[in-house]
Design a protein around this motif. Structure first.
Motif, PDB file in Angstrom:
ATOM      1  N   ALA A   3     -56.449  79.441  -0.155  1.00 15.12           N
ATOM      2  CA  ALA A   3     -55.859  79.882  -1.144  1.00 15.12           C
ATOM      3  C   ALA A   3     -55.353  78.568  -1.811  1.00 15.12           C
ATOM      4  O   ALA A   3     -55.465  78.413  -3.131  1.00 15.12           O
ATOM      5  N   LEU A   4     -54.652  77.795  -0.997  1.00 13.69           N
ATOM      6  CA  LEU A   4     -54.078  76.193  -1.419  1.00 13.69           C
ATOM      7  C   LEU A   4     -55.024  75.268  -1.395  1.00 13.69           C
ATOM      8  O   LEU A   4     -55.736  74.918  -0.574  1.00 13.69           O
ATOM      9  N   PRO A   5     -55.156  74.485  -2.495  1.00  8.71           N
ATOM     10  CA  PRO A   5     -55.925  73.331  -2.327  1.00  8.71           C
ATOM     11  C   PRO A   5     -55.297  72.363  -1.245  1.00  8.71           C
ATOM     12  O   PRO A   5     -54.195  72.246  -0.637  1.00  8.71           O
ATOM     13  N   VAL A   6     -56.105  71.538  -0.823  1.00  4.97           N
ATOM     14  CA  VAL A   6     -55.923  70.538   0.366  1.00  4.97           C
ATOM     15  C   VAL A   6     -54.678  69.788   0.133  1.00  4.97           C
ATOM     16  O   VAL A   6     -53.725  69.509   1.052  1.00  4.97           O
ATOM     17  N   THR A   7     -54.504  69.018  -1.188  1.00  2.00           N
ATOM     18  CA  THR A   7     -53.621  68.242  -1.269  1.00  2.00           C
ATOM     19  C   THR A   7     -52.128  68.849  -1.100  1.00  2.00           C
ATOM     20  O   THR A   7     -51.194  68.311  -0.753  1.00  2.00           O
ATOM     21  N   MET A   8     -52.022  70.255  -1.644  1.00  3.71           N
ATOM     22  CA  MET A   8     -51.005  71.082  -1.617  1.00  3.71           C
ATOM     23  C   MET A   8     -50.632  71.545  -0.417  1.00  3.71           C
ATOM     24  O   MET A   8     -49.432  71.568   0.159  1.00  3.71           O
ATOM     25  N   LYS A   9     -51.542  71.414   0.584  1.00  2.00           N
ATOM     26  CA  LYS A   9     -51.179  71.929   2.041  1.00  2.00           C
ATOM     27  C   LYS A   9     -50.804  70.665   2.765  1.00  2.00           C
ATOM     28  O   LYS A   9     -49.938  71.063   3.410  1.00  2.00           O
ATOM     29  N   ILE A  10     -51.169  69.566   2.264  1.00  3.04           N
ATOM     30  CA  ILE A  10     -50.824  68.229   2.860  1.00  3.04           C
ATOM     31  C   ILE A  10     -49.297  68.015   2.473  1.00  3.04           C
ATOM     32  O   ILE A  10     -48.434  67.712   3.214  1.00  3.04           O
ATOM     33  N   ALA A  11     -49.047  68.510   1.403  1.00  2.00           N
ATOM     34  CA  ALA A  11     -47.751  67.999   0.892  1.00  2.00           C
ATOM     35  C   ALA A  11     -46.912  69.148   1.451  1.00  2.00           C
ATOM     36  O   ALA A  11     -45.639  68.880   1.856  1.00  2.00           O
ATOM     37  N   LEU A  12     -47.130  70.222   1.403  1.00  2.00           N
ATOM     38  CA  LEU A  12     -46.316  71.353   2.217  1.00  2.00           C
ATOM     39  C   LEU A  12     -45.951  70.863   3.648  1.00  2.00           C
ATOM     40  O   LEU A  12     -44.960  70.903   4.006  1.00  2.00           O
ATOM     41  N   LYS A  13     -46.994  70.520   4.227  1.00  2.00           N
ATOM     42  CA  LYS A  13     -46.972  70.130   5.842  1.00  2.00           C
ATOM     43  C   LYS A  13     -46.010  68.830   6.151  1.00  2.00           C
ATOM     44  O   LYS A  13     -45.093  69.042   6.518  1.00  2.00           O
ATOM     45  N   TYR A  14     -46.282  68.121   5.199  1.00  2.00           N
ATOM     46  CA  TYR A  14     -45.471  66.729   5.583  1.00  2.00           C
ATOM     47  C   TYR A  14     -44.340  66.640   4.858  1.00  2.00           C
ATOM     48  O   TYR A  14     -43.204  66.182   5.369  1.00  2.00           O
ATOM     49  N   GLY A  15     -44.178  67.429   3.831  1.00  2.00           N
ATOM     50  CA  GLY A  15     -42.930  67.540   3.018  1.00  2.00           C
ATOM     51  C   GLY A  15     -41.936  68.326   4.017  1.00  2.00           C
ATOM     52  O   GLY A  15     -40.628  68.074   4.269  1.00  2.00           O
ATOM     53  N   ILE A  16     -42.479  69.560   4.488  1.00  2.00           N
ATOM     54  CA  ILE A  16     -41.633  70.342   5.481  1.00  2.00           C
ATOM     55  C   ILE A  16     -41.152  69.447   6.829  1.00  2.00           C
ATOM     56  O   ILE A  16     -39.989  69.718   7.010  1.00  2.00           O
ATOM     57  N   ALA A  17     -41.968  68.497   7.213  1.00  2.00           N
ATOM     58  CA  ALA A  17     -41.636  67.874   8.369  1.00  2.00           C
ATOM     59  C   ALA A  17     -40.664  66.835   8.032  1.00  2.00           C
ATOM     60  O   ALA A  17     -39.550  66.690   8.839  1.00  2.00           O
ATOM     61  N   VAL A  18     -40.647  66.200   6.788  1.00  2.00           N
ATOM     62  CA  VAL A  18     -39.594  65.225   6.437  1.00  2.00           C
ATOM     63  C   VAL A  18     -38.339  65.888   6.312  1.00  2.00           C
ATOM     64  O   VAL A  18     -37.351  65.520   6.948  1.00  2.00           O
ATOM     65  N   THR A  19     -38.505  67.108   5.725  1.00  2.00           N
ATOM     66  CA  THR A  19     -37.004  67.926   5.662  1.00  2.00           C
ATOM     67  C   THR A  19     -36.527  68.413   6.906  1.00  2.00           C
ATOM     68  O   THR A  19     -35.390  68.216   7.011  1.00  2.00           O
ATOM     69  N   ILE A  20     -37.317  68.579   7.835  1.00  2.00           N
ATOM     70  CA  ILE A  20     -36.989  69.075   8.948  1.00  2.00           C
ATOM     71  C   ILE A  20     -36.201  68.123   9.900  1.00  2.00           C
ATOM     72  O   ILE A  20     -35.175  68.363  10.387  1.00  2.00           O
ATOM     73  N   VAL A  21     -36.652  66.897   9.685  1.00  2.00           N
ATOM     74  CA  VAL A  21     -36.057  65.728  10.536  1.00  2.00           C
ATOM     75  C   VAL A  21     -34.712  65.454   9.760  1.00  2.00           C
ATOM     76  O   VAL A  21     -33.634  65.207  10.380  1.00  2.00           O
ATOM     77  N   ILE A  22     -34.736  65.369   8.352  1.00  2.00           N
ATOM     78  CA  ILE A  22     -33.513  65.015   7.832  1.00  2.00           C
ATOM     79  C   ILE A  22     -32.603  66.152   8.108  1.00  2.00           C
ATOM     80  O   ILE A  22     -31.249  65.783   8.315  1.00  2.00           O
ATOM     81  N   ALA A  23     -32.918  67.301   8.092  1.00  2.00           N
ATOM     82  CA  ALA A  23     -32.059  68.453   8.287  1.00  2.00           C
ATOM     83  C   ALA A  23     -31.241  68.412   9.709  1.00  2.00           C
ATOM     84  O   ALA A  23     -30.096  68.705   9.997  1.00  2.00           O
ATOM     85  N   ALA A  24     -32.260  68.237  10.675  1.00  2.00           N
ATOM     86  CA  ALA A  24     -32.013  67.980  11.980  1.00  2.00           C
ATOM     87  C   ALA A  24     -30.804  66.863  12.230  1.00  2.00           C
ATOM     88  O   ALA A  24     -29.782  67.124  12.859  1.00  2.00           O
ATOM     89  N   TRP A  25     -31.092  65.556  11.709  1.00  2.00           N
ATOM     90  CA  TRP A  25     -30.087  64.694  11.486  1.00  2.00           C
ATOM     91  C   TRP A  25     -28.897  64.842  11.105  1.00  2.00           C
ATOM     92  O   TRP A  25     -27.718  64.711  11.846  1.00  2.00           O
ATOM     93  N   VAL A  26     -28.896  65.641   9.916  1.00  2.00           N
ATOM     94  CA  VAL A  26     -27.608  65.909   9.283  1.00  2.00           C
ATOM     95  C   VAL A  26     -26.955  66.816  10.248  1.00  2.00           C
ATOM     96  O   VAL A  26     -25.373  66.752  10.316  1.00  2.00           O
ATOM     97  N   ALA A  27     -27.493  67.968  10.674  1.00  2.00           N
ATOM     98  CA  ALA A  27     -26.693  68.682  11.578  1.00  2.00           C
ATOM     99  C   ALA A  27     -26.253  68.224  12.862  1.00  2.00           C
ATOM    100  O   ALA A  27     -25.268  68.399  12.961  1.00  2.00           O
ATOM    101  N   LEU A  28     -27.058  67.251  13.492  1.00  2.00           N
ATOM    102  CA  LEU A  28     -26.628  66.768  14.574  1.00  2.00           C
ATOM    103  C   LEU A  28     -25.531  65.510  14.281  1.00  2.00           C
ATOM    104  O   LEU A  28     -24.365  65.572  14.885  1.00  2.00           O
ATOM    105  N   LYS A  29     -25.433  64.825  13.142  1.00  2.00           N
ATOM    106  CA  LYS A  29     -24.533  63.886  12.758  1.00  2.00           C
ATOM    107  C   LYS A  29     -23.119  64.733  12.385  1.00  2.00           C
ATOM    108  O   LYS A  29     -22.257  64.300  13.025  1.00  2.00           O
ATOM    109  N   HIS A  30     -23.147  65.742  11.687  1.00  2.00           N
ATOM    110  CA  HIS A  30     -21.904  66.220  11.460  1.00  2.00           C
ATOM    111  C   HIS A  30     -21.362  67.605  12.530  1.00  2.00           C
ATOM    112  O   HIS A  30     -20.178  67.543  12.629  1.00  2.00           O
TER     113      HIS A  30
END
Length: 152
Positions: A3-30
Motif C-alpha cells: 500500500a505504501l510507496p518504497v520511499t514512504m516506507k523508508i521514511a517511516l522506518k528510519y524516521g521512527i528509528a531516529v525518534t526512538i533514539v532521541i526519545a530514549a536519550w531524553v528519557a534517560l537524561k531526565h
C-alpha cells in the motif's frame, strides 16, 4: 504490491528509528541520569545529530538498494528530506506527549519558556538540518548505473 510507496516506507522506518533514539536519550537524561545544564545541552546536540546522520545515511542507502544499487543525488536528497520531516514531526509529538505528561518542568530545565518557540524550533530545526545533512549524504552515496564503487 504494498500500500505504501518504497520511499514512504523508508521514511517511516528510519524516521521512527531516529525518534526512538532521541526519545530514549531524553528519557534517560531526565529520568535516570538527571543530567542538566550546559553539558546536557551539548550532549543533546551530539545525540540528536548523530542519530540523524546515522538514520539518514541508512535510509538513503536503503533507497539506493531498492534501486538496484544506483541512486541519483535528487533521489537520495528527497529520501533524506522525507526521513527528516518524519522524525521532526514524530519527535515534536514525543515532546508534546512529555509536556502533557510531565508539564513544563522539562522545558524549563532546557531554558525554554515559550511552547510555540520550542515546538516550532524543534520541528523546523530538525527538518532544515536534516535537509542539509541529506544533501551532503546524498552527494556521497549517489551512484549511476554501471558505476563502480571506486568511481563514486
Amino acid at each position: 504490491m504494498s500500500a505504501l510507496p518504497v520511499t514512504m516506507k523508508i521514511a517511516l522506518k528510519y524516521g521512527i528509528a531516529v525518534t526512538i533514539v532521541i526519545a530514549a536519550w531524553v528519557a534517560l537524561k531526565h529520568f535516570v541520569l538527571h543530567f542538566e545544564g550546559p553539558r546536557a545541552q551539548i550532549a543533546d546536540i551530539v545525540v540528536f545529530n548523530l542519530s540523524a546522520i546515522v538514520g539518514l545515511t541508512l535510509g538513503i542507502r536503503a533507497k539506493r538498494k531498492t534501486n538496484g544499487g544506483w541512486l541519483t543525488f535528487v533521489q537520495g536528497w528527497k529520501t533524506g528530506i522525507s526521513i527528516a520531516v518524519m522524525y521532526s514531526i514524530l519527535t515534536s509529538l514525543y515532546f508534546l506527549f512529555l509536556l502533557a505528561l510531565i508539564g513544563p518542568k522539562l522545558m524549563q530545565q532546557e531554558g525554554e519558556t515559550s511552547y510555540v518557540k520550542a515546538f516550532l524550533g524543534a520541528a523546523i530545526g530538525f527538518a532544515l538540518f536534516g535537509t542539509v545533512l541529506s544533501a551532503i549524504i546524498a552527494l556521497f552515496l549517489k551512484r549511476k548505473p554501471g558505476m563502480s564503487i571506486n568511481e563514486c
